[in-house]
Every structure is written in C-alpha cells, then in structure tokens.
Design a protein around this motif. Structure first.
Motif, PDB file in Angstrom:
ATOM      1  N   ILE A 207       0.857  -1.195   0.000  1.00 49.23           N
ATOM      2  CA  ILE A 207       0.000   0.000   0.000  1.00 49.23           C
ATOM      3  C   ILE A 207       0.888   1.239   0.000  1.00 49.23           C
ATOM      4  O   ILE A 207       1.878   1.283   0.737  1.00 49.23           O
ATOM      5  CB  ILE A 207      -0.881   0.031   1.277  1.00 49.23           C
ATOM      6  N   CYS A 208       0.544   2.234  -0.815  1.00 55.55           N
ATOM      7  CA  CYS A 208       1.222   3.524  -0.749  1.00 55.55           C
ATOM      8  C   CYS A 208       0.193   4.551  -0.275  1.00 55.55           C
ATOM      9  O   CYS A 208      -0.836   4.757  -0.936  1.00 55.55           O
ATOM     10  CB  CYS A 208       1.774   3.899  -2.125  1.00 55.55           C
ATOM     11  N   ALA A 209       0.437   5.168   0.885  1.00 57.72           N
ATOM     12  CA  ALA A 209      -0.536   6.107   1.468  1.00 57.72           C
ATOM     13  C   ALA A 209       0.159   6.987   2.493  1.00 57.72           C
ATOM     14  O   ALA A 209       1.276   6.697   2.917  1.00 57.72           O
ATOM     15  CB  ALA A 209      -1.678   5.342   2.129  1.00 57.72           C
ATOM     16  N   GLY A 210      -0.515   8.067   2.873  1.00 57.42           N
ATOM     17  CA  GLY A 210       0.033   8.961   3.890  1.00 57.42           C
ATOM     18  C   GLY A 210      -1.062   9.447   4.815  1.00 57.42           C
ATOM     19  O   GLY A 210      -2.254   9.329   4.490  1.00 57.42           O
ATOM     20  N   ALA A 211      -0.675   9.985   5.966  1.00 61.13           N
ATOM     21  CA  ALA A 211      -1.661  10.482   6.917  1.00 61.13           C
ATOM     22  C   ALA A 211      -1.082  11.629   7.717  1.00 61.13           C
ATOM     23  O   ALA A 211       0.137  11.721   7.894  1.00 61.13           O
ATOM     24  CB  ALA A 211      -2.092   9.363   7.866  1.00 61.13           C
ATOM     25  N   VAL A 212      -1.970  12.505   8.183  1.00 65.88           N
ATOM     26  CA  VAL A 212      -1.549  13.568   9.097  1.00 65.88           C
ATOM     27  C   VAL A 212      -2.623  13.714  10.165  1.00 65.88           C
ATOM     28  O   VAL A 212      -3.815  13.598   9.879  1.00 65.88           O
ATOM     29  CB  VAL A 212      -1.254  14.889   8.340  1.00 65.88           C
ATOM     30  N   ALA A 213      -2.188  13.924  11.418  1.00 67.64           N
ATOM     31  CA  ALA A 213      -3.133  14.071  12.530  1.00 67.64           C
ATOM     32  C   ALA A 213      -2.794  15.329  13.314  1.00 67.64           C
ATOM     33  O   ALA A 213      -1.627  15.713  13.419  1.00 67.64           O
ATOM     34  CB  ALA A 213      -3.067  12.842  13.438  1.00 67.64           C
ATOM     35  N   GLY A 214      -3.831  15.976  13.860  1.00 70.62           N
ATOM     36  CA  GLY A 214      -3.620  17.193  14.647  1.00 70.62           C
ATOM     37  C   GLY A 214      -4.947  17.725  15.172  1.00 70.62           C
ATOM     38  O   GLY A 214      -5.960  17.014  15.153  1.00 70.62           O
ATOM     39  N   SER A 215      -4.950  18.983  15.601  1.00 69.70           N
ATOM     40  CA  SER A 215      -6.183  19.592  16.113  1.00 69.70           C
ATOM     41  C   SER A 215      -7.141  19.853  14.955  1.00 69.70           C
ATOM     42  O   SER A 215      -6.730  19.882  13.787  1.00 69.70           O
ATOM     43  CB  SER A 215      -5.856  20.914  16.806  1.00 69.70           C
ATOM     44  N   ASP A 216      -8.425  20.067  15.283  1.00 71.40           N
ATOM     45  CA  ASP A 216      -9.409  20.405  14.244  1.00 71.40           C
ATOM     46  C   ASP A 216      -8.929  21.603  13.424  1.00 71.40           C
ATOM     47  O   ASP A 216      -9.029  21.607  12.197  1.00 71.40           O
ATOM     48  CB  ASP A 216     -10.764  20.739  14.883  1.00 71.40           C
ATOM     49  N   ASP A 217      -8.417  22.638  14.112  1.00 73.17           N
ATOM     50  CA  ASP A 217      -7.973  23.861  13.419  1.00 73.17           C
ATOM     51  C   ASP A 217      -6.833  23.580  12.442  1.00 73.17           C
ATOM     52  O   ASP A 217      -6.843  24.046  11.312  1.00 73.17           O
ATOM     53  CB  ASP A 217      -7.488  24.909  14.436  1.00 73.17           C
ATOM     54  N   HIS A 218      -5.826  22.847  12.930  1.00 67.93           N
ATOM     55  CA  HIS A 218      -4.676  22.546  12.072  1.00 67.93           C
ATOM     56  C   HIS A 218      -5.090  21.681  10.878  1.00 67.93           C
ATOM     57  O   HIS A 218      -4.641  21.899   9.752  1.00 67.93           O
ATOM     58  CB  HIS A 218      -3.569  21.864  12.873  1.00 67.93           C
ATOM     59  N   ILE A 219      -5.944  20.692  11.136  1.00 70.09           N
ATOM     60  CA  ILE A 219      -6.369  19.806  10.038  1.00 70.09           C
ATOM     61  C   ILE A 219      -7.201  20.591   9.029  1.00 70.09           C
ATOM     62  O   ILE A 219      -7.093  20.379   7.820  1.00 70.09           O
ATOM     63  CB  ILE A 219      -7.137  18.576  10.598  1.00 70.09           C
ATOM     64  N   LYS A 220      -7.986  21.540   9.516  1.00 66.80           N
ATOM     65  CA  LYS A 220      -8.781  22.385   8.607  1.00 66.80           C
ATOM     66  C   LYS A 220      -7.856  23.193   7.677  1.00 66.80           C
ATOM     67  O   LYS A 220      -8.102  23.301   6.479  1.00 66.80           O
ATOM     68  CB  LYS A 220      -9.663  23.322   9.452  1.00 66.80           C
ATOM     69  N   THR A 221      -6.773  23.719   8.244  1.00 66.78           N
ATOM     70  CA  THR A 221      -5.809  24.478   7.431  1.00 66.78           C
ATOM     71  C   THR A 221      -5.178  23.582   6.361  1.00 66.78           C
ATOM     72  O   THR A 221      -5.015  23.986   5.204  1.00 66.78           O
ATOM     73  CB  THR A 221      -4.700  25.075   8.337  1.00 66.78           C
ATOM     74  N   ILE A 222      -4.831  22.360   6.762  1.00 64.90           N
ATOM     75  CA  ILE A 222      -4.212  21.422   5.808  1.00 64.90           C
ATOM     76  C   ILE A 222      -5.243  21.012   4.750  1.00 64.90           C
ATOM     77  O   ILE A 222      -4.946  20.943   3.557  1.00 64.90           O
ATOM     78  CB  ILE A 222      -3.644  20.185   6.551  1.00 64.90           C
ATOM     79  N   TRP A 223      -6.495  20.780   5.192  1.00 67.15           N
ATOM     80  CA  TRP A 223      -7.565  20.366   4.270  1.00 67.15           C
ATOM     81  C   TRP A 223      -7.812  21.448   3.199  1.00 67.15           C
ATOM     82  O   TRP A 223      -8.014  21.128   2.025  1.00 67.15           O
ATOM     83  CB  TRP A 223      -8.854  20.088   5.050  1.00 67.15           C
ATOM     84  N   ASN A 224      -7.767  22.710   3.609  1.00 65.16           N
ATOM     85  CA  ASN A 224      -8.011  23.801   2.660  1.00 65.16           C
ATOM     86  C   ASN A 224      -7.050  23.732   1.476  1.00 65.16           C
ATOM     87  O   ASN A 224      -7.428  24.005   0.341  1.00 65.16           O
ATOM     88  CB  ASN A 224      -7.855  25.157   3.353  1.00 65.16           C
ATOM     89  N   LEU A 225      -5.788  23.358   1.747  1.00 67.58           N
ATOM     90  CA  LEU A 225      -4.824  23.228   0.660  1.00 67.58           C
ATOM     91  C   LEU A 225      -4.980  21.869  -0.031  1.00 67.58           C
ATOM     92  O   LEU A 225      -4.904  21.758  -1.255  1.00 67.58           O
ATOM     93  CB  LEU A 225      -3.397  23.392   1.199  1.00 67.58           C
ATOM     94  N   ALA A 226      -5.219  20.831   0.778  1.00 72.17           N
ATOM     95  CA  ALA A 226      -5.308  19.461   0.243  1.00 72.17           C
ATOM     96  C   ALA A 226      -6.370  19.350  -0.845  1.00 72.17           C
ATOM     97  O   ALA A 226      -6.142  18.741  -1.888  1.00 72.17           O
ATOM     98  CB  ALA A 226      -5.608  18.483   1.378  1.00 72.17           C
ATOM     99  N   LYS A 227      -7.530  19.984  -0.628  1.00 69.46           N
ATOM    100  CA  LYS A 227      -8.609  19.862  -1.621  1.00 69.46           C
ATOM    101  C   LYS A 227      -8.231  20.567  -2.914  1.00 69.46           C
ATOM    102  O   LYS A 227      -8.675  20.175  -3.994  1.00 69.46           O
ATOM    103  CB  LYS A 227      -9.935  20.377  -1.055  1.00 69.46           C
ATOM    104  N   ASN A 228      -7.363  21.584  -2.824  1.00 69.38           N
ATOM    105  CA  ASN A 228      -6.903  22.265  -4.040  1.00 69.38           C
ATOM    106  C   ASN A 228      -5.789  21.491  -4.739  1.00 69.38           C
ATOM    107  O   ASN A 228      -5.723  21.451  -5.965  1.00 69.38           O
ATOM    108  CB  ASN A 228      -6.403  23.675  -3.709  1.00 69.38           C
TER     109      ASN A 228
END
Ligand SMILES: *Cc1c(COP(=O)(O)O)cnc(C)c1O
Length: 390
Positions: A207-228
């Motif tokens: 399997i090739c995959a990655g993950a990141v974990a953190g606070s709701d706020d931090h994950i939201k910041t990462i998600w904003n870029l990830a979806k783009n």
C-alpha cells in the motif's frame, strides 16, 4: 462502543468503522462512488474533498491512535508531508528541519521551496541548541523525525514542543518510523503528526498512502490546501489500509520484540562493528527513548566490520530480502550508501556516519530464530570468502 479509554488494539480493530446498516456485515462496506447527492444532505461528499465514508472512517481511527481531534489521509506519505508543509509555510517564512531528513522530504525542501520563496535551515544535531540557534524572526515551524533514518537517533519531543511554543510556532513530526503504537507525540505537546502509511500502518509492503493528525484547526488548514492540490487516496486502497490497521498493534509489537532480540544478537557478533537501536543500553539516547517511546520499533541499523564486503553478505541471505522501503511484515535490508544516501558525496556520508558497511534492517515478524539463522549464515559466508582469498 464507549470510545473513552479504549486500548490500542481495540482502536485499531474498531474505531471509525462504517456500520453496514443494509446487511449487518462485520466490516466496513467499501463505497466506490465518486458521486453523492447534494440536496438534503449534511455533507456534500466527493473523493477529492477527503470526505467519502471510508476516508472518514480511517481518519477517525488515525486521529484516535495519535490522540488528536482529527486526521487526513493522502495518496502517499510525501503528499501528506508536502501538503502539510505548504499549508503552514508561505512566501517569506522559514522552517528548521534535521539534517538527517528522509530523502523525499529533503528533496522537496531543497528542490521546491525556493520556487515558493520559503526559507529553511538544517539542524546539524539533535540537541536543543542545534535547533534553537537556527530559529529566526520569520521561522514558522520546527520539523523533526524521531527515530531518525538510518542511525535511529532520538530527538527530545518535549524539548521541541516547548521550544516551538516559546516562539509561538508549530511543531511537526514525521512519526513514520515509530508508528502511533510506539510513540504518540501529542502526549509531549507536538502539534502535528505525519505518517507514511506505506510503512507500519499498511505493514504488508503493498500500500502507498500517507496520513496527518492534529487539532481540528490545524487539520482544517491542511484540508483547505489538500482539496486544491488533490492528493487524495483511492477508495480501494483506503479500505485495504483500514483492514491492515486492524492488526497494526499486534504487528508492531511483534516487530519490536524481534528487533530487540536481533539487536542484542548482532551486538555480540565478532563481525559486527556497531548496532544502532534505541532499545540497546549503549544507544546515546536510550534513556530518552524509554521516556518518550512505548516500544523501540522494528527498525535498526548495524555496521559490518570494514574489512568485509557487505555485498557478499547481502547476496548470501535467503530469508531477509535486500530491498527498498521498510516496515512490512517481511524482513528487508538495504545499504543506505547505495540507496537512500547514494547521492551524497563520500565526504558527506562520512560526516553523517553512513559507512559502506552500514546496513539498515527492517526486522519483520518472521520467527526471530529464523531471522537470526539467516544473519548467521550470511556472516559466516563473509568469513569463508576471506579464507578463500588467502
Ligand atoms: C517512506 C517515508 C516517507 C515517504 O512516504 P511515501 O509513502 O513513500 O511517500 C516519509 N518519511 C519517512 C520517514 C519514510 O520512511
């Protein structure tokens, strides 16, 4: 299920699972759909928004294991790392990272960051001074890897999080080598945990995959870029990864146990110059490792004495596979001087203590005695070679 105070094996097996309401099957159904209703629904779903049912299931499990509010999964470890770094580092910002960085992360930093105007410095060692002396006015992040690759050096996580907090900046760890079974950096105040799920989370070299974990706020910041950027993980691989993670707790403990035995065995072998394993008493950060890790991982490195040719040793192995990557159930071994650190100059390798005789060993879950027998016959082959030459 009451999710308070669950043990890690229960988290691995159950947390996040999607209930099969239709047929009452025991495992999460796999949702392949790339199209979901948008009217009269709570969440508008789309795979690239990182919010299909299976994506969410896996994120809940990973967040729980890392003792965080939230998590995101990606198509590779590097997608998780690049998205996280670029989510928090903007033009004019600066980041401090260790010199002994994973090759892919090192390449990302030195080949791409100048295009974004992001500055960086590499810490020469693992102490507080090594990091603090590099912090500038525009530093926004401290990034660490512990244990490090390939010499298994340990960075003090509490020290890093305190240093980051005192400067009002973010601390990030690549927690791949430890896995959340052996180390939960959130306990020591680290903000963001990243994994190449290709390694212990997947655990079967498929399997090739990655993950990141953190606070709701931090994950939201990462998600904003990830979806783009769009580096989401495919539905079937997610489902496989959820399956793999059910056994992560018992797998990683089996890796730990084998690596402990093998590190001790290698240490007493006359052809072995040095063993690098945080579980050994003579490891420079053994006491620190005991404080911040629950187990010492299945990763170790050892150095064969200079007068012997490691290629002969590697060719003679019959169970342990000389191959790239790590953390599968099968034992694999590689020469960093020929692979991960092959592009460095011989002088730079010497400075980093990466000798030609150094081997990085990803100890599998086969029976320890069988692994040791293979190492033993490989080392004996080296002795015979020397005799034949004389
Ligand atoms: C393998 C690895 C990565 C990169 O992960 P990929 O899934 O190959 O993209 C990052 N960090 C560490 C420590 C790794 O071992």
């Amino acid at each position: 299920m009451n999710e308070k105070n669950l043990g890690v094996n229960t988290i691995c097996t159950h947390v996040g699972e999607v209930e099969d309401k239709q047929f009452k099957g025991a495992i999460s159904p796999l949702y392949m759909s790339t199209s979901y209703a948008y009217e009269d629904v709570e969440i508008k779903r789309y795979p690239r928004y990182f919010n299909t049912p299976n994506q969410e299931a896996l994120c809940k499990k990973i967040a729980k294991l890392e003792k965080c509010e939230n998590a995101l999964i990606f198509g590779s470890g590097m997608a998780a790392i690049s998205t996280t770094l670029l989510a928090f580092l903007h033009t004019g910002d600066h980041v401090v990272l260790p010199q002994t960085l994973y090759g892919g992360t090192f390449n990302l930093v030195v080949e791409e960051f100048h295009k974004f105007g992001i500055e960086y410095s590499f810490a020469k060692g693992f102490s507080e001074d090594d990091f603090s002396e590099l912090i500038q006015e525009n530093t926004k992040m401290l990034f660490v890897e512990s244990p490090s690759n390939p010499l298994m050096r340990i960075t003090d996580l509490k020290m890093i999080s305190n240093l980051a907090k005192s400067h009002g900046i973010i601390s990030v760890i690549d927690n791949t080598f430890a896995s959340p079974i052996n180390q939960t950096p959130a306990d020591f105040g680290i903000d963001i945990m990243i994994h190449s799920a290709t390694k212990y989370m997947g655990g079967h070299s498929d399997i090739c995959a990655g993950a990141v974990a953190g606070s709701d706020d931090h994950i939201k910041t990462i998600w904003n870029l990830a979806k783009n950027l769009g580096g989401s993980l495919s539905d079937y691989t997610i489902w496989l990864l959820e399956r793999s993670m059910k056994t992560m707790g018992i797998r990683v403990r089996a890796h730990n146990e084998n690596a402990n035995k093998i590190a001790e065995w290698l240490e007493q072998h006359p052809l072995v110059e040095k063993v690098y394993y945080p579980g050994l008493r003579n490891h420079p950060e053994h006491e620190l490792a005991k404080k911040q890790m629950l187990g010492f991982t299945g990763m170790l490195s050892f150095e064969i004495k200079e007068s012997y040719d490691v290629r002969i040793f590697l060719k003679s192995l019959t169970l342990i596979k000389p191959s790239m990557s790590l953390a599968g159930v099968e034992s694999t071994i590689l020469s960093p001087a020929k692979t991960s650190h092959g592009l460095l100059t011989p002088e730079e390798r010497k400075r980093q203590n990466i000798s030609d005789g150094l081997l990085r060993f990803s100890v599998g879950i086969e029976d320890a005695n069988d692994i040791i027998s293979d190492l033993e016959q490989g080392l004996e082959t080296l002795l015979k070679e020397i005799k034949n030459e004389n």
